[in-house]
Design an enzyme around this catalytic site. Sequence first.
Site, PDB file in Angstrom:
ATOM      1  CB  SER A  21       4.997  -6.899  -0.491  1.00  0.00           C
ATOM      2  OG  SER A  21       5.910  -6.543  -1.376  1.00  0.00           O
ATOM      3  CB  ALA A  48       3.917 -10.733  -5.412  1.00  0.00           C
ATOM      4  CE1 TYR A  49       9.841  -4.967  -4.585  1.00  0.00           C
ATOM      5  CE2 TYR A  49       8.675  -3.068  -5.831  1.00  0.00           C
ATOM      6  CZ  TYR A  49       9.601  -3.533  -4.860  1.00  0.00           C
ATOM      7  OH  TYR A  49      10.844  -2.485  -4.512  1.00  0.00           O
ATOM      8  CB  SER A  50       2.324  -3.573  -6.448  1.00  0.00           C
ATOM      9  OG  SER A  50       3.225  -3.593  -7.714  1.00  0.00           O
TER      10      SER A  50
END
Length: 248
Positions: free
Chosen positions: A158, A154-156
């Site tokens: 986003s 998710a972080y990557s």
Amino acid sequence: MNQLDLASQHAVVTGGASGLGLAITQRLIASGATVTVWDRDEQAMTAVIKSLGTAVRGVLVDVAVHASVVAAVQQTVAARPVVDVLVNSAGITGPNGPLATYPVPAWEQVMQVNLNGTFHVCREVVPVMQQNNYGRVVNIASVAGKEGNPNASAYSASKAAVIALTKSLGKELAATGIRVNCVTPAAVKTAMFDQMTPEHIQFMLSKIPMGRFGEPDEIAAMVAWLCSEECAFSTGAVFDLSGGRATY
């Protein structure tokens, strides 16, 4: 500290009450700017205002909520009609774990804060800049958005989207006086580490050839230059701060 000339400039820094946002706020003020900190942590924002004095104001906002951003812009321009600089630093990491079992609500929250929040803020602040045909926008992305960290889908994702948003908006505004760039730090030891597992933190350290994490002040120094008038021919660009990790 090298002195940059941001005298008379007014900056909005999202997530400016802690972590990288706070370091950026401090560096912009040291360079002569006044800063309006946008943050959802009222207690932290109050402490920042108390410590930094009259050069900083605070507006309570949740960048993930479009209506909150609209209200924040109205409150900000009522006090300071011109916004010269925008730094989108508000963000979360989300939990660490494999994509197949990644919690759907956590995925949605990371996207809502990191990607949608950046979109909301740019959408509402850029028109204020266009009124004066001048502005500097700096989005805080991540090297994870270029390489993709395992167990951080998710972080990557986003942050990859923030890079693409930066490139798109930079091209849209290239013929104006507004420049839009982003930075892609490797891991920087801030309170965001509290959201990560020790294993993930160690993985990130192992990928950095310099063998250490970045310092908030190092990120703030690059951001401050990107906020200056001297940054005139770079737009839609990605500036690495990865200790040698980035491969492109």
